[in-house]
Structures are given as C-alpha cells and as structure tokens.
Scaffold this motif. Structure first.
Motif, PDB file in Angstrom:
ATOM      1  N   HIS A 109      13.337  32.180 -41.709  1.00 51.13           N
ATOM      2  CA  HIS A 109      12.270  32.923 -42.346  1.00 51.13           C
ATOM      3  C   HIS A 109      13.282  34.041 -42.899  1.00 51.13           C
ATOM      4  CE1 HIS A 109       8.771  34.796 -44.004  1.00 51.13           C
ATOM      5  NE2 HIS A 109       9.212  35.898 -43.365  1.00 51.13           N
ATOM      6  N   TRP A 110      14.165  34.539 -42.334  1.00 48.89           N
ATOM      7  CA  TRP A 110      14.900  35.775 -42.910  1.00 48.89           C
ATOM      8  C   TRP A 110      15.820  35.194 -44.004  1.00 48.89           C
ATOM      9  CZ3 TRP A 110      13.951  40.601 -42.651  1.00 48.89           C
ATOM     10  CH2 TRP A 110      14.790  41.450 -42.701  1.00 48.89           C
ATOM     11  N   GLY A 111      16.305  33.847 -43.862  1.00 53.62           N
ATOM     12  CA  GLY A 111      17.031  33.226 -44.813  1.00 53.62           C
ATOM     13  C   GLY A 111      16.117  32.870 -46.025  1.00 53.62           C
ATOM     14  N   ASP A 112      15.189  32.601 -45.832  1.00 52.37           N
ATOM     15  CA  ASP A 112      14.156  32.518 -47.064  1.00 52.37           C
ATOM     16  C   ASP A 112      13.783  33.766 -47.774  1.00 52.37           C
ATOM     17  OD1 ASP A 112      14.101  29.485 -46.549  1.00 52.37           O
ATOM     18  OD2 ASP A 112      11.827  29.757 -45.799  1.00 52.37           O
ATOM     19  N   LEU A 113      13.624  34.739 -47.072  1.00 54.64           N
ATOM     20  CA  LEU A 113      13.261  36.128 -47.821  1.00 54.64           C
ATOM     21  C   LEU A 113      14.718  36.617 -48.446  1.00 54.64           C
ATOM     22  CD1 LEU A 113      11.375  38.011 -44.930  1.00 54.64           C
ATOM     23  CD2 LEU A 113      10.621  37.176 -47.135  1.00 54.64           C
ATOM     24  N   SER A 173      22.712  31.760 -46.622  1.00 55.27           N
ATOM     25  CA  SER A 173      23.580  31.823 -45.287  1.00 55.27           C
ATOM     26  C   SER A 173      23.951  33.268 -44.646  1.00 55.27           C
ATOM     27  CB  SER A 173      25.108  31.392 -45.519  1.00 55.27           C
ATOM     28  OG  SER A 173      24.610  29.857 -45.806  1.00 55.27           O
ATOM     29  N   VAL A 174      23.885  34.272 -45.653  1.00 52.99           N
ATOM     30  CA  VAL A 174      24.240  35.525 -45.293  1.00 52.99           C
ATOM     31  C   VAL A 174      22.987  35.947 -44.716  1.00 52.99           C
ATOM     32  CG1 VAL A 174      24.729  37.908 -46.226  1.00 52.99           C
ATOM     33  CG2 VAL A 174      25.822  36.086 -47.509  1.00 52.99           C
ATOM     34  N   ALA A 175      22.004  35.715 -45.218  1.00 57.39           N
ATOM     35  CA  ALA A 175      20.736  36.452 -44.338  1.00 57.39           C
ATOM     36  C   ALA A 175      20.520  35.683 -43.012  1.00 57.39           C
ATOM     37  CB  ALA A 175      19.393  36.061 -45.316  1.00 57.39           C
ATOM     38  N   GLN A 176      20.758  34.455 -42.751  1.00 56.63           N
ATOM     39  CA  GLN A 176      20.681  33.809 -41.779  1.00 56.63           C
ATOM     40  C   GLN A 176      21.548  34.280 -40.643  1.00 56.63           C
ATOM     41  OE1 GLN A 176      20.846  29.785 -42.476  1.00 56.63           O
ATOM     42  NE2 GLN A 176      18.731  29.408 -42.960  1.00 56.63           N
ATOM     43  N   THR A 208      33.128  34.071 -45.406  1.00 59.52           N
ATOM     44  CA  THR A 208      32.479  34.496 -46.719  1.00 59.52           C
ATOM     45  C   THR A 208      31.261  35.446 -46.306  1.00 59.52           C
ATOM     46  OG1 THR A 208      33.373  32.714 -48.117  1.00 59.52           O
ATOM     47  CG2 THR A 208      31.629  33.942 -49.100  1.00 59.52           C
ATOM     48  N   SER A 209      30.522  34.977 -45.693  1.00 60.58           N
ATOM     49  CA  SER A 209      29.078  35.348 -45.410  1.00 60.58           C
ATOM     50  C   SER A 209      29.536  37.020 -44.749  1.00 60.58           C
ATOM     51  CB  SER A 209      28.114  34.663 -44.883  1.00 60.58           C
ATOM     52  OG  SER A 209      27.685  33.536 -45.639  1.00 60.58           O
ATOM     53  N   MET A 210      29.954  36.783 -43.700  1.00 61.72           N
ATOM     54  CA  MET A 210      30.693  37.987 -42.797  1.00 61.72           C
ATOM     55  C   MET A 210      31.375  38.957 -43.701  1.00 61.72           C
ATOM     56  SD  MET A 210      29.682  37.036 -39.801  1.00 61.72           S
ATOM     57  CE  MET A 210      30.767  37.668 -38.623  1.00 61.72           C
ATOM     58  N   ARG A 211      32.057  38.667 -44.632  1.00 59.84           N
ATOM     59  CA  ARG A 211      32.727  39.735 -45.409  1.00 59.84           C
ATOM     60  C   ARG A 211      31.623  40.367 -46.216  1.00 59.84           C
ATOM     61  NH1 ARG A 211      36.496  35.966 -46.032  1.00 59.84           N
ATOM     62  NH2 ARG A 211      35.888  35.060 -47.695  1.00 59.84           N
TER      63      ARG A 211
END
Length: 186
Positions: free
Chosen positions: A21-25, A34-37, A67-70
């Motif tokens: 859900h956080w990924g969708d938001l 991916s960043v949100a997940q 990349t997402s962690m950065r």
C-alpha cells in the motif's frame, strides 16, 4: 513487490499489505514504488536491515535497492546504522512520525514550492513589461504568488510551534474557527 526469489523472506500479511500500500501511495505522490516499499519495510522493521536483506525480502534487484536507498538517504528518511562485527551497511528508518513528516515537507518545499515561487516571480516580472499580457492574467499570477507565499510563511511558522501544540491544533480541525474573531468573508 515483484516475484519472490529463492532468498526472499516471507513477510507477515499485515506488513506485506502495508509495504504494498505504501508503494502504491508513493507512486501516486510521485515517488518511485521501490523507494516507497523500502521505506515502508524499514519503517516496520524491528532491526536495521542490509541492502541484501531488503532486496531478498522485497524480491527486487540489488541495484534498484541501492538507487532507492540513496534517494531515501537524500530525503533523510533513513540512516546507516553501525552493527558490531558487520562490514556491510545496515539501514534503519526514522520512526518518529512527526519528524518523518517534517522531513518530507521540508524536502517537498525545497524541491517544489521554492522553485514554484521563483518561477511565479519571474513570470510576474516578465508580464509587467509585456503589454500583451492582459490584466486578468497578471492578476491571477499575482494571486497565485500571494497564495503560495502565504502558505510558505504558514509552513515556516508551523515549524516553530511545539509538537504538542501543533497536534492539538490539528485535532481541533475546523473547530479552531470558534477561537478566531468573527469577521465576514469577502
């Protein structure tokens, strides 16, 4: 989350639902899914996780995790956490909701509101010297700038309000108007 790999870990249903859900938001708010997940997973995690653990749990490529962690580090929503006898980096999310929202708001202001104000000011300056720009367009540009600057000032003022007081204000919602002097709207 994508297809699980052999190394993927099974999440409890409630955690998986939140991560998805956080990924969708995040996608709806203009943040990479991916960043949100990853943020959601770290937020609910009871201990700091390595990038490999995150990749395995979410079933996403290790390069995507890096990349997402950065990006999350850039937003100051996660931090590196030293773990005794471990060479790999471990990461934990900010878990104080007020702090997290404050950091997100500051990042959005810096990336979106500040450039919008600069652009509106430039448009107004340019419109002032151009007789082809009608009075309606000039008035609307000024109104938009005035509104945006007012919201920016309000944001700045809210940063200095103690959290407890701010929480009370938010809980009051529309009831707050009863504490304001009566004045008719234009």
């Amino acid at each position: 989350m994508t297809e699980n790999t052999d190394q993927a870990r099974t999440l409890p249903a409630a955690v998986e639902r939140f991560v998805l859900h956080w990924g969708d938001l995040g996608s709806q708010w203009g943040v990479n899914r991916s960043v949100a997940q990853i943020h959601a997973l770290l937020y609910l995690s009871e201990r700091p996780l390595t990038a490999d653990e995150i990749a395995g749990t979410l079933g996403i490529a290790r390069s995507n995790v890096s990349t997402s962690m950065r990006e999350l580090l850039g937003w100051n929503l996660i931090r590196r956490v030293p773990v005794m006898n471990e060479r790999r980096d471990h990461f934990a999310a900010e878990t104080d909701l007020w702090e997290m929202v404050t950091r997100i708001a500051a990042g959005r202001k810096e990336r979106e509101i500040d450039p919008a104000i600069a652009a509106l000011r430039a448009c107004i300056a340019e419109a002032d010297g151009d007789p082809r720009v009608g009075a309606v367009a000039q008035r609307r540009l000024r109104a938009m700038l005035d509104f945006t600057e007012t919201m920016e000032r309000w944001y700045g003022q809210m940063l200095s309000v103690p959290r407890g007081t701010l929480a009370k204000l938010i809980r009051l919602g529309g009831q707050i108007v009863r504490y304001l002097p009566a004045k008719s709207e234009p």
